[in-house]
Design a protein around this motif. Structure first.
Motif, PDB file in Angstrom:
ATOM      1  N   LEU A  42     -14.795  61.875  36.409  1.00  0.00           N
ATOM      2  CA  LEU A  42     -14.142  60.439  36.452  1.00  0.00           C
ATOM      3  C   LEU A  42     -12.981  60.322  35.735  1.00  0.00           C
ATOM      4  O   LEU A  42     -12.044  59.529  36.093  1.00  0.00           O
ATOM      5  N   THR A  43     -13.101  60.721  34.547  1.00  0.00           N
ATOM      6  CA  THR A  43     -11.799  60.482  33.557  1.00  0.00           C
ATOM      7  C   THR A  43     -10.835  61.476  34.063  1.00  0.00           C
ATOM      8  O   THR A  43      -9.559  60.866  34.013  1.00  0.00           O
ATOM      9  N   LEU A  44     -10.990  62.600  34.758  1.00  0.00           N
ATOM     10  CA  LEU A  44      -9.797  63.279  35.315  1.00  0.00           C
ATOM     11  C   LEU A  44      -9.482  62.533  36.486  1.00  0.00           C
ATOM     12  O   LEU A  44      -8.138  62.582  36.766  1.00  0.00           O
ATOM     13  N   VAL A  45     -10.311  61.924  37.279  1.00  0.00           N
ATOM     14  CA  VAL A  45      -9.623  61.048  38.229  1.00  0.00           C
ATOM     15  C   VAL A  45      -8.948  59.890  37.955  1.00  0.00           C
ATOM     16  O   VAL A  45      -7.739  59.859  38.348  1.00  0.00           O
ATOM     17  N   ALA A  46      -9.360  59.250  36.969  1.00  0.00           N
ATOM     18  CA  ALA A  46      -8.811  58.008  36.347  1.00  0.00           C
ATOM     19  C   ALA A  46      -7.409  58.487  35.804  1.00  0.00           C
ATOM     20  O   ALA A  46      -6.347  57.979  36.185  1.00  0.00           O
ATOM     21  N   LEU A  47      -7.252  59.288  35.027  1.00  0.00           N
ATOM     22  CA  LEU A  47      -5.878  60.069  34.551  1.00  0.00           C
ATOM     23  C   LEU A  47      -4.650  60.476  35.414  1.00  0.00           C
ATOM     24  O   LEU A  47      -3.806  60.123  35.635  1.00  0.00           O
ATOM     25  N   SER A  48      -5.413  60.937  36.669  1.00  0.00           N
ATOM     26  CA  SER A  48      -4.472  61.659  37.523  1.00  0.00           C
ATOM     27  C   SER A  48      -3.984  60.694  38.757  1.00  0.00           C
ATOM     28  O   SER A  48      -2.879  60.606  39.010  1.00  0.00           O
ATOM     29  N   ALA A  49      -4.966  59.537  38.897  1.00  0.00           N
ATOM     30  CA  ALA A  49      -4.629  58.443  39.742  1.00  0.00           C
ATOM     31  C   ALA A  49      -3.590  57.772  39.014  1.00  0.00           C
ATOM     32  O   ALA A  49      -2.573  57.037  39.618  1.00  0.00           O
ATOM     33  N   PHE A  50      -3.749  57.313  37.750  1.00  0.00           N
ATOM     34  CA  PHE A  50      -2.859  56.727  37.096  1.00  0.00           C
ATOM     35  C   PHE A  50      -1.443  57.363  36.840  1.00  0.00           C
ATOM     36  O   PHE A  50      -0.299  56.730  37.257  1.00  0.00           O
ATOM     37  N   LEU A  51      -1.451  58.643  36.660  1.00  0.00           N
ATOM     38  CA  LEU A  51      -0.138  59.254  36.745  1.00  0.00           C
ATOM     39  C   LEU A  51       0.644  59.236  38.131  1.00  0.00           C
ATOM     40  O   LEU A  51       1.804  59.007  38.164  1.00  0.00           O
ATOM     41  N   GLY A  52      -0.360  59.388  39.173  1.00  0.00           N
ATOM     42  CA  GLY A  52       0.222  59.528  40.581  1.00  0.00           C
ATOM     43  C   GLY A  52       1.147  57.905  40.805  1.00  0.00           C
ATOM     44  O   GLY A  52       1.938  57.960  41.394  1.00  0.00           O
ATOM     45  N   ALA A  53       0.167  56.960  40.572  1.00  0.00           N
ATOM     46  CA  ALA A  53       0.900  55.700  40.757  1.00  0.00           C
ATOM     47  C   ALA A  53       2.130  55.389  39.852  1.00  0.00           C
ATOM     48  O   ALA A  53       3.149  54.978  40.531  1.00  0.00           O
ATOM     49  N   VAL A  54       2.277  55.703  38.615  1.00  0.00           N
ATOM     50  CA  VAL A  54       3.248  55.366  37.769  1.00  0.00           C
ATOM     51  C   VAL A  54       4.588  56.082  38.102  1.00  0.00           C
ATOM     52  O   VAL A  54       5.635  56.010  38.082  1.00  0.00           O
ATOM     53  N   LEU A  55       4.238  57.595  38.418  1.00  0.00           N
ATOM     54  CA  LEU A  55       5.272  58.528  38.675  1.00  0.00           C
ATOM     55  C   LEU A  55       5.972  58.455  39.957  1.00  0.00           C
ATOM     56  O   LEU A  55       7.109  58.987  40.538  1.00  0.00           O
ATOM     57  N   GLY A  56       5.168  58.027  41.163  1.00  0.00           N
ATOM     58  CA  GLY A  56       5.510  58.056  42.444  1.00  0.00           C
ATOM     59  C   GLY A  56       5.180  56.903  43.404  1.00  0.00           C
ATOM     60  O   GLY A  56       5.032  57.321  44.592  1.00  0.00           O
ATOM     61  N   GLY A  57       4.459  56.061  42.654  1.00  0.00           N
ATOM     62  CA  GLY A  57       3.960  54.900  43.822  1.00  0.00           C
ATOM     63  C   GLY A  57       5.052  53.806  44.398  1.00  0.00           C
ATOM     64  O   GLY A  57       4.798  52.963  45.460  1.00  0.00           O
ATOM     65  N   GLY A  58       6.259  54.029  43.854  1.00  0.00           N
ATOM     66  CA  GLY A  58       7.371  53.105  44.199  1.00  0.00           C
ATOM     67  C   GLY A  58       7.621  53.002  45.710  1.00  0.00           C
ATOM     68  O   GLY A  58       7.951  51.674  46.069  1.00  0.00           O
ATOM     69  N   GLU A  59       7.740  54.077  46.229  1.00  0.00           N
ATOM     70  CA  GLU A  59       8.371  53.789  47.806  1.00  0.00           C
ATOM     71  C   GLU A  59       7.166  53.258  48.671  1.00  0.00           C
ATOM     72  O   GLU A  59       7.287  52.319  49.509  1.00  0.00           O
ATOM     73  N   VAL A  60       5.913  53.454  48.351  1.00  0.00           N
ATOM     74  CA  VAL A  60       4.853  52.773  49.080  1.00  0.00           C
ATOM     75  C   VAL A  60       4.712  51.455  48.780  1.00  0.00           C
ATOM     76  O   VAL A  60       4.534  50.592  49.728  1.00  0.00           O
TER      77      VAL A  60
END
Length: 359
Positions: A42-60
């Motif tokens: 769950l920690t790996l999921v949380a960190l990965s999801a956080f990075l995904g949103a911050v680094l590439g969530g702008g277009e969606v």
């Protein structure tokens, strides 16, 4: 006051996104014992999801906020209705045990508002709906081809099945695939909670993404355990290499969609990937009618249900229209009555058949 309510609902929605679809990304590694600690998963999921949103969530975020309906429609009240419509639909679906897509539910809720105000960017909407069909099919085809290759390779080289010293490296590969899938979920799904706020200029895109990413991660950590257990048990029949094929395919496709601002149902992409691997492994028998019906049901019910809810809320609180409310209530009553009647007829036929079977 209403602004704070909208923000609270959005962040609660983000937590539920983290607890459901995002946590499921690590189901394959956890189910296959590639990662044994639930807390670490769950920690790996949380960190990965956080990075995904911050680094590439702008277009969606941009698509959800202003790509489906004009942003000038989005008042604080409308944003609350969109978020409540999506969250309420998910809540009802959870009570009934029906898995829905957060992306499809959010888009459906926004479309319900657009229909109520007779203002929709239909071109963009058609593109989004088209890719809801196209990407799961592509996922199935890619994983089917990979499945055929993996099946032959595992027969030829037994160490690829995860035995011996190679088990560690194949396990690491599967965990990386799970992280990629969680990264793609953050990139694509956080926008569902934050996009309407950004579209209404209630919060800046950067701050919204940061807050949404944070609460999605909190949701994954605090509430994702049950989903992780359930999803892990469902896919333990996959080998380490097969699980990696599903995760890398699904994650890559959703990342590509996110770059182009397309909100995509990760759950259906992953399910189609599992079907592709399963078909390559066990043949056409994997494509059971019940599984196909379930995918189609989710695809249809998710956006339509939230569309109806948000449209009803608009007519109740914003554009008070008794006639529209009456039509919606009558339609829902008819639909539910028809479903119930068909169940009664099926049960009666089954009882008649059972009664006559011993004669």
């Amino acid at each position: 006051m209403l602004t704070y309510i909208a923000l609270i609902v959005a962040l609660f929605f983000a937590m539920n996104i983290g607890a459901s679809g995002t946590a499921a990304a690590m189901g394959a590694p956890y189910g296959a014992d590639a990662i044994k600690s639930k807390r670490l998963a769950l920690t790996l999921v949380a960190l990965s999801a956080f990075l995904g949103a911050v680094l590439g969530g702008g277009e969606v975020v941009k698509t959800i906020g202003e790509g489906i309906i004009p942003s000038d429609i989005l008042t604080v009240e409308i944003v609350i209705i969109i978020l409540v419509g999506a969250a309420f639909t998910l809540f009802l679906a959870n009570l009934m045990g029906i898995p829905l897509s957060t992306s499809e539910v959010t888009v459906g809720s926004i479309v319900g508002v657009g229909v109520a105000f007779q203002s929709l960017f239909t071109g963009k909407l058609i593109v989004i709906i088209s890719f809801w069909v196209i990407i799961p099919i592509v996922s199935f085809l890619i994983t089917y081809i990979l499945g055929v290759v993996i099946k032959k390779a595992e027969k030829k080289w037994s160490f690829l099945t995860g035995k011996g010293k190679w088990a560690k490296w194949l396990s690491i590969l599967l965990v990386i695939g799970g992280c990629l899938e969680a990264f793609s979920a953050g990139m694509n799904n956080v926008a569902n909670a934050i996009g309407p706020l950004v579209g209404a200029n209630m919060i800046s895109s950067s701050n919204g993404i940061l807050l949404g990413a944070l609460f999605t991660s909190i949701g994954a950590l605090a509430l994702g355990g049950k989903v992780l257990e359930t999803n892990g048990k469902k896919i333990t029949q996959l080998s380490l290499l097969q699980g990696s094929a599903v995760s890398f395919t699904g994650g890559t496709l959703v990342i590509i969609a996110s770059v182009f601002g397309l909100p995509i149902p990760l759950t259906q992409v992953t399910t189609s990937g599992i079907l592709g691997i399963g078909t390559a492994k066990d043949g056409i028998v994997t494509l059971q009618k019940s599984v196909i019906k379930r995918i189609i049901m989710v695809w249809l019910v998710s956006p339509v249900a939230s569309l109806v809810v948000s449209y009803l809320l608009i007519n109740l609180f914003i554009k008070v229209n008794g006639y529209n409310i009456l039509i919606i209530v009558c339609t829902l009553t008819f639909a539910l009555g028809t479903i119930k009647l068909s169940q009664i007829v099926r049960n009666e036929r089954r009882n008649l058949h059972d009664s006559g079977s011993g004669i």
